[in-house]
Design a protein around this motif. Structure first.
Motif, PDB file in Angstrom:
ATOM      1  N   GLU A 110       7.282   2.777  -9.604  1.00  0.00           N
ATOM      2  CA  GLU A 110       7.907   2.352  -8.362  1.00  0.00           C
ATOM      3  C   GLU A 110       7.500   0.922  -8.022  1.00  0.00           C
ATOM      4  OE1 GLU A 110       7.123   5.126  -5.235  1.00  0.00           O
ATOM      5  OE2 GLU A 110       7.605   6.853  -6.497  1.00  0.00           O
ATOM      6  N   SER A 111       6.223   0.611  -8.214  1.00  0.00           N
ATOM      7  CA  SER A 111       5.745  -0.751  -7.957  1.00  0.00           C
ATOM      8  C   SER A 111       6.421  -1.751  -8.892  1.00  0.00           C
ATOM      9  CB  SER A 111       4.228  -0.821  -8.146  1.00  0.00           C
ATOM     10  OG  SER A 111       3.554  -0.005  -7.218  1.00  0.00           O
TER      11      SER A 111
ATOM     12  N   ALA B 221       0.815  -1.221   0.000  1.00  0.00           N
ATOM     13  CA  ALA B 221       0.000   0.000   0.000  1.00  0.00           C
ATOM     14  C   ALA B 221       0.844   1.265   0.000  1.00  0.00           C
ATOM     15  CB  ALA B 221      -0.931   0.004   1.206  1.00  0.00           C
ATOM     16  N   GLY B 222       2.128   1.159   0.334  1.00  0.00           N
ATOM     17  CA  GLY B 222       2.980   2.341   0.398  1.00  0.00           C
ATOM     18  C   GLY B 222       3.445   2.844  -0.950  1.00  0.00           C
TER      19      GLY B 222
ATOM     20  N   TRP C 292      16.620  -0.298   1.789  1.00  0.00           N
ATOM     21  CA  TRP C 292      16.982  -1.342   2.747  1.00  0.00           C
ATOM     22  C   TRP C 292      17.595  -0.574   3.921  1.00  0.00           C
ATOM     23  CZ3 TRP C 292      17.692  -1.833  -2.516  1.00  0.00           C
ATOM     24  CH2 TRP C 292      17.032  -2.903  -3.126  1.00  0.00           C
ATOM     25  N   PRO C 293      16.755  -0.138   4.858  1.00  0.00           N
ATOM     26  CA  PRO C 293      17.226   0.798   5.905  1.00  0.00           C
ATOM     27  C   PRO C 293      18.385   0.267   6.735  1.00  0.00           C
ATOM     28  CG  PRO C 293      14.829   0.646   5.876  1.00  0.00           C
ATOM     29  CD  PRO C 293      15.326  -0.429   4.979  1.00  0.00           C
ATOM     30  N   GLU C 294      18.377  -1.043   7.043  1.00  0.00           N
ATOM     31  CA  GLU C 294      19.436  -1.579   7.887  1.00  0.00           C
ATOM     32  C   GLU C 294      20.799  -1.518   7.209  1.00  0.00           C
ATOM     33  OE1 GLU C 294      17.934  -4.824   5.298  1.00  0.00           O
ATOM     34  OE2 GLU C 294      17.049  -3.178   6.454  1.00  0.00           O
ATOM     35  N   LEU C 295      20.791  -1.441   5.856  1.00  0.00           N
ATOM     36  CA  LEU C 295      22.043  -1.347   5.108  1.00  0.00           C
ATOM     37  C   LEU C 295      22.313   0.071   4.603  1.00  0.00           C
ATOM     38  CD1 LEU C 295      21.744  -4.640   2.998  1.00  0.00           C
ATOM     39  CD2 LEU C 295      23.035  -4.290   5.112  1.00  0.00           C
ATOM     40  N   LYS C 296      21.374   0.959   4.838  1.00  0.00           N
ATOM     41  CA  LYS C 296      21.480   2.348   4.364  1.00  0.00           C
ATOM     42  C   LYS C 296      21.692   2.412   2.844  1.00  0.00           C
ATOM     43  CE  LYS C 296      22.741   5.011   8.438  1.00  0.00           C
ATOM     44  NZ  LYS C 296      23.642   6.056   8.979  1.00  0.00           N
TER      45      LYS C 296
ATOM     46  N   ARG D 225      13.316  -7.978  -0.330  1.00  0.00           N
ATOM     47  CA  ARG D 225      12.235  -7.027  -0.579  1.00  0.00           C
ATOM     48  C   ARG D 225      12.540  -5.686   0.079  1.00  0.00           C
ATOM     49  NH1 ARG D 225       5.847  -8.419  -0.316  1.00  0.00           N
ATOM     50  NH2 ARG D 225       5.012  -6.296  -0.491  1.00  0.00           N
ATOM     51  N   PRO D 226      12.540  -4.594  -0.676  1.00  0.00           N
ATOM     52  CA  PRO D 226      12.826  -3.280  -0.082  1.00  0.00           C
ATOM     53  C   PRO D 226      11.594  -2.692   0.594  1.00  0.00           C
ATOM     54  CG  PRO D 226      12.481  -3.041  -2.428  1.00  0.00           C
ATOM     55  CD  PRO D 226      12.380  -4.513  -2.141  1.00  0.00           C
ATOM     56  N   VAL D 227      11.837  -1.707   1.445  1.00  0.00           N
ATOM     57  CA  VAL D 227      10.776  -0.950   2.107  1.00  0.00           C
ATOM     58  C   VAL D 227      10.342   0.184   1.185  1.00  0.00           C
ATOM     59  CG1 VAL D 227      10.231   0.522   4.084  1.00  0.00           C
ATOM     60  CG2 VAL D 227      11.673  -1.509   4.384  1.00  0.00           C
TER      61      VAL D 227
END
Length: 274
Positions: A171-172, A164-165, A206-210, A185-187
């Motif tokens: 982008e989808s 939904a984001g 991928w926030p944890e990897l910046k 899967r990315p955020v």
């Protein structure tokens, strides 16, 4: 009014025997309403991409065919300007929207998964979820009640990949292609903050990897938007983010090389964290 009158420049032909004032700016939604009002016999409903438009999601181009779902017994079509699909529907799977018979959002998602390739089906399901026309529990319930039917596996895959984001079909499509290529899967629409203050929002991350990916679309026609985007991305780089850019041209013509760049970034950051 005679046929000669209708052939004048004052009128615009929309469908067979259906005309509109030539001064009107007709949208795809307008053409859906015209088709439903003047052409549909019983047992027909606006469906697919046209239904997405009527629910406020992504709309086809104004002159694209109106998609129609027809009950097998209806004997309707073919007709220029309509894209007709023949399949039964259950009670409650069609409702009135703007006076038009339209497949419900969840049934629309089922049809999209059946009629389109996975990438484009997910993009349109994302659009319906983004505008709130349907939510994940509804889709999962529909899947559970239709498990084992023809097409349920395609629907299950599309639902599992939907998000939904997502804010635009490109982008989808990009997200699904990355996942189909075997990447994590990315955020979507990840917000980056510094000391609790907003810095930027990125299309995929991928926030944890910046690591972030930005789809560069029509913003480049707006110099001010270009300036703002580049300013916020520069702020991210100061926090050690890797920002990868992709355009529609590159997605069409050079996506494999872009995939290699993303894989390289993910691998280097993963090793650095090990």
């Amino acid at each position: 009014m005679t046929r000669g009158d209708l052939r004048s420049s004052a009128w615009r032909r929309i469908f067979h025997n259906v005309y509109a004032d030539a001064r009107l700016d007709l949208s795809h939604r307008s053409r859906c309403r015209a088709a439903a009002s003047w052409l549909f016999p019983p047992g027909c409903a606006v469906a697919g991409r046209s239904a997405v438009a009527l629910y406020g999601g992504v709309s086809p181009r104004a002159d694209d065919p109106v998609e129609v779902l027809v009950q097998p017994a209806s004997r309707f079509g073919p007709l220029a300007g309509l894209l007709i699909h023949v399949a039964p529907w259950r009670e409650g799977e069609v409702r009135l929207v703007d006076g038009c018979a339209v497949t419900t959002p969840v049934r629309t998602c089922w049809d999209l998964a059946s009629w389109l390739d996975l990438v484009n089906a997910v993009a349109l399901i994302d659009s319906l979820r983004h505008v709130g026309a349907v939510d994940l529990p509804e889709l999962e319930h529909y899947l559970a009640t239709h498990r084992g039917e023809r097409g349920w596996r395609r629907f299950a895959q599309a639902v599992s990949l939907s998000d939904a984001g997502a804010e635009s079909p490109p982008e989808s499509q990009l997200r699904v292609r990355l996942v189909e290529a075997g990447l994590p899967r990315p955020v979507t629409q990840h917000v980056i903050e510094r000391a609790g203050r907003f810095v930027a929002r990125v299309d995929l991350a991928w926030p944890e990897l910046k690591i972030a990916i930005e789809y560069d679309g029509l913003w480049h026609h707006d110099p001010d938007q270009f300036h703002r985007d580049r300013q916020r991305l520069n702020s991210m780089l100061g926090d050690d983010w890797i920002v990868l850019h992709v355009t529609s041209k590159r997605m069409r013509e050079n996506f494999d090389t872009f995939l290699t760049e993303v894989r390289t970034a993910l691998l280097s950051r993963t090793r650095a964290r090990a």
